[in-house]
Scaffold this active site. Structure first.
Site, PDB file in Angstrom:
ATOM      1  N   ASP A  31     -78.606 -36.344 -71.675  1.00  0.00           N
ATOM      2  CA  ASP A  31     -77.528 -37.234 -71.286  1.00  0.00           C
ATOM      3  C   ASP A  31     -76.263 -36.379 -71.175  1.00  0.00           C
ATOM      4  O   ASP A  31     -76.227 -35.230 -71.601  1.00  0.00           O
ATOM      5  CB  ASP A  31     -77.359 -38.401 -72.271  1.00  0.00           C
ATOM      6  CG  ASP A  31     -76.643 -39.574 -71.607  1.00  0.00           C
ATOM      7  OD1 ASP A  31     -76.042 -39.370 -70.522  1.00  0.00           O
ATOM      8  OD2 ASP A  31     -76.660 -40.687 -72.145  1.00  0.00           O
TER       9      ASP A  31
HETATM   10  C1  BGC Z   1     -74.633 -42.156 -69.741  1.00  0.00           C
HETATM   11  C2  BGC Z   1     -75.853 -42.077 -68.863  1.00  0.00           C
HETATM   12  C3  BGC Z   1     -75.451 -41.724 -67.461  1.00  0.00           C
HETATM   13  C4  BGC Z   1     -74.733 -40.399 -67.504  1.00  0.00           C
HETATM   14  C5  BGC Z   1     -74.331 -39.882 -66.140  1.00  0.00           C
HETATM   15  C6  BGC Z   1     -73.774 -40.916 -69.628  1.00  0.00           C
HETATM   16  O1  BGC Z   1     -72.561 -41.067 -70.252  1.00  0.00           O
HETATM   17  O2  BGC Z   1     -75.017 -42.371 -71.081  1.00  0.00           O
HETATM   18  O3  BGC Z   1     -76.546 -43.294 -68.919  1.00  0.00           O
HETATM   19  O4  BGC Z   1     -76.550 -41.681 -66.628  1.00  0.00           O
HETATM   20  O5  BGC Z   1     -73.559 -40.547 -68.280  1.00  0.00           O
HETATM   21  O6  BGC Z   1     -73.317 -40.583 -65.587  1.00  0.00           O
END
Ligand code: BGC
Length: 768
Positions: free
Chosen positions: A300
């Site tokens: 993530d």
């Molecule tokens: C989120 C993800 C997301 C990623 C990219 C993160 O902060 O938890 O779910 O896909 O950002 O934007």
């Protein structure tokens, strides 16, 4: 123009100077004697890997956020300049948050024309519930229980995204969510593992299809346990048992993997004290081992670096070591791999085989997407123009929006509204909002692009409409930059709302949460109507109690006063681009609501986390008020929810009868066939979600009081009866037992069938 492969697929690295794609290559260049597209993908991947330097392999494991205006001058200094250099060296495998054919193409051109090996990039984006044409938030869609509509919604999202240069969405989120305080409940399918699993499969199928030019790779997230953040506070500590992990959290991930999802995303949280990004048990043992997942795992955003803040890794280098060894294949914006992984390999702290495996997984997905055949497969400007915002996509999101609405209460037949001669007062800031209905996570959509409730209602011209805002929704500056819309006490609009209500036959109040009051980082400690909206509701009620409350929200709310007093309540979530049209058609009865709640609605915040599939406890009580004090309960609130999981009304009524089992017991390899008659007992045609729940009465580990194990959405004409059939077999009663594996245990069971998780029609059966 079809892209001409600038290099040939490699069968074995050659030391000879060869001509490939018309370009004379030096002896060191990665070329092969012939292109062999017939090779199995794994061999193509191996052939390519054999030509890659350590740094190039690590490059495939590195993902950068869009870092400059691609059509402007190239970055000359600072972090952006360094990223640009990395891109040209082939040290970047993927980009996120770059969209639109023009920009994607410009970046892809650098990757395939300027890097040594010409390996295309994969472009990721959070296409969570639509790209430009926005569907209901995923929690709302889950309320439809309509798998075909959900799959169609994912197809629309994929088609628009793919036409805009993207080939990878960071969806579906399959985190089973029991805590309404957690802002991200809007992004998943609610509290039940079975419903989450079926919906996960539909979304994966919808996004990926046959991996054609209108499809994108799915990314199943967040692996795993993220939604169990203590007290519903985003990013907070997670501490769950192995039992909960396997029986509740993991099943939807497994279902999505089995459905062929190409990628997974790990999560910010820890599990058993080990952050998910550095968790080998999750990623290597379970996902890639037990489940045989062949795609890649992306971290993530920054989650590798966050292992330092967790107190697990000493520094970013240590975090990179743990993440790589644990099977986290791609680093989203921590820069841990690009900065430290080569050194870690040289120091023997990460074996090169780990890097080769991770890079190979990324390459495999790129091959599957067809990016090696045509890196510009997703870069067709004419297609982009012809696809995004198509009429049929608007029709599609309208369809699923109507199906997502849940009728919570309808007394005195206030709904559906009469189409002629009514004076209608519409009250609430959200009624006149064209952005909020888009909900959270709709970053590709334009502000103000949704149909507001007011616009939807105005299309019914037989009635007169007066609008009064009443009060703003309380939204803080954090969500709106400099624009402050906090309204915790401004009641200056109340008088106008009261005046409008007094003059009206029916009052439609649109209240709840702004679309950006849910989603990531938007946990709430209160679940009531934000700001002064509750007071507005009660004030208007005194002027005219003939109220239809239309809720806009991304999570279950506590609305005990409304549930007791307001005659009609419509759960309309954040329904996307076509929200206003969908709501108007429901209120006027042109569509008969059929949605059912995918999460329990609590009576008070103190009940949270609240979910129907809880355990019995040693002191379940008998529910009688006279019972002694020593049972599992509150002294100031009932245990039951305001509205249970699976609940939802219709403009007609349904009756369940004639529950029959063809036998009362079955053995390994056998099955029981269950039938039930469902009758539409009203005067309107309607749809009903027939739900099957099972209760395992005793087992090697304690089991929930009941669990959803099947459902069928049926359409019934007024007066019509249909017989619905379910099959109970060994697979259906399997769970993660004390033996630490999924198996069916002999024992006694109850089954329940009905239109909600509190269904009463039941029958016993035995598995021997
Ligand atoms: C989120 C993800 C997301 C990623 C990219 C993160 O902060 O938890 O779910 O896909 O950002 O934007």
């Amino acid at each position: 123009m079809k892209y001409k492969l600038p290099y040939c697929l490699i069968i074995a690295p050659l030391a000879l100077s060869l001509s490939c794609g018309g370009v004379k290559q030096t002896p060191a260049a990665p070329v092969a004697a012939s292109v062999n597209k017939q090779l199995p993908i794994d061999r193509k991947v191996d052939s390519l890997l054999a030509l890659m330097t350590l740094e190039e392999k690590i490059g495939q494991m590195n993902q950068y956020n869009g870092f400059w205006e691609v059509t402007g001058p190239v970055p000359a200094e600072g972090a952006a300049a360094q990223k640009y250099e990395h891109l040209k060296k082939g040290w970047v495998g993927s980009m996120l948050n770059v969209k639109g054919v023009k920009d994607v193409k410009a970046l892809q051109k650098i990757a395939v024309e300027e890097t040594r090996l010409h390996i295309p990039l994969i472009f990721g984006y959070d296409v969570i519930h639509g790209y430009k044409t926005i569907s209901p938030i995923p929690l709302a869609e889950a309320a439809s229980w309509d798998l075909a509509a959900i799959q169609r919604s994912a197809e629309i999202a994929a088609a628009e995204a793919a036409a805009s240069g993207l080939n990878w969405t960071f969806a579906p989120m399959v985190d089973v969510s029991r805590d309404a305080r957690w802002g991200r409940v809007m992004e998943g399918a609610g509290e039940d593992p079975y419903l989450n699993s079926r919906i996960a499969e539909s979304r994966v199928k919808g996004f990926q299809g046959n991996l054609g030019e209108f499809n994108v790779a799915a990314c199943v997230k967040h692996f795993a346990g993220y939604s169990f953040a203590e007290a519903g506070r985003d990013y907070n500590t997670v501490d769950v048992s192995n039992n909960t992990l396997h029986n509740i959290i993991l099943p939807p991930f497994k279902a999505a993997s089995d459905a062929g999802a190409l990628t997974f995303m790990n999560s910010f949280n820890e599990l058993e004290g080990i952050p998910a990004t550095g968790n080998a048990h999750l990623q290597r043992d379970i996902l890639k081992g037990d489940w045989g997942f062949k795609g890649f795992v992306v971290s993530d955003w920054g989650s590798m670096g966050e292992m330092v803040a967790h107190g697990y890794s000493k520094d970013l280098k240590a975090a990179a070591m743990s993440a790589a060894n644990a099977g986290s294949d791609m680093d989203m914006e921590s820069h841990g791999y690009v900065e430290h992984l080569a050194e870690l390999v040289r120091e023997g702290k990460v074996s090169e085989a780990v890097v080769t495996e991770a890079a190979g997984r990324v390459l495999r997905v790129k091959f599957l997407l067809g990016l090696f055949d045509d890196p510009y497969k997703y870069c067709n400007e004419a297609r982009e123009k012809a696809t995004v915002g198509k009429k049929e996509f608007h029709d599609g999101v309208l369809d699923v929006a109507k199906k997502s609405v849940v009728l919570l209460k309808n007394e005195k037949n206030i709904l559906p509204l009469k189409k002629q001669g009514q004076k209608i007062a519409v009250i609430g800031a959200l009624a006149n909002d064209k952005t909020s209905p888009l909900g959270s996570w709709r970053i590709g959509a334009d502000d103000e692009s949704a149909i507001s409730v007011l616009e939807g209602l105005k299309q019914y011209t037989g009635n007169s409409i007066t609008y009064a805002k009443g009060a703003d929704v309380a939204v803080g500056p954090v969500l709106f930059g400099n624009e402050t819309r906090i309204n915790m006490n401004d009641k200056s609009g109340f008088a106008e709302a009261v005046k409008a209500a007094k003059a009206a036959d029916v009052v439609i109040m649109v209240l709840g949460e702004h679309g950006l009051q849910t989603g990531e980082g938007r946990s709430r400690a209160e679940l009531g109507l934000p700001g002064v909206q509750q007071e507005l509701l009660e004030t208007v009620y005194k002027a005219n109690p003939n109220i239809v409350l239309v809720l806009n929200n991304g999570r279950p709310l506590t609305i005990p006063w409304a549930a007791d007093n307001v005659p009609a309540i419509v759960e309309a979530w954040h329904l996307g681009t076509q929200a206003g049209n969908a709501i108007a058609q429901i209120l006027y009865g042109d569509y008969n609501p059929s949605g059912k709640l995918p999460m329990s609605f609590p009576r008070s915040i103190g009940q949270v986390p609240l979910y129907y599939n809880h355990k019995s406890t040693g002191r379940p009580g008998n529910g009688q008020p006279t019972e002694s004090v020593f049972w599992s309960h509150y002294i100031d609130a009932p245990n039951t929810p305001q509205y249970p999981f699976g609940y939802g009304l219709s403009y007609t009524t349904f009756e369940y009868s004639n529950l029959k089992l063809d036998k009362s017991s079955f053995v390994k390899g056998g099955k029981i066939t269950v039938t039930v008659d469902v009758k539409n007992t009203g005067k309107t045609d309607g749809k009903e979600v027939v739900q099957l729940y099972l209760q395992d009465l005793f087992a090697s580990v304690t089991r929930p009081v009941r669990e959803l194990k099947g459902f069928e959405l049926i359409a019934l004409k007024a007066g019509q009866v249909k017989t619905v059939t379910f099959t109970i077999d060994e697979k259906l009663i399997e769970f993660y037992t004390a033996n630490k594996k999924f198996e069916a245990e002999p024992g006694d069971f109850n089954l329940y069938i009905g239109g909600s998780s509190d269904a009463v029609l039941h029958a016993p059966f035995t598995y021997n």
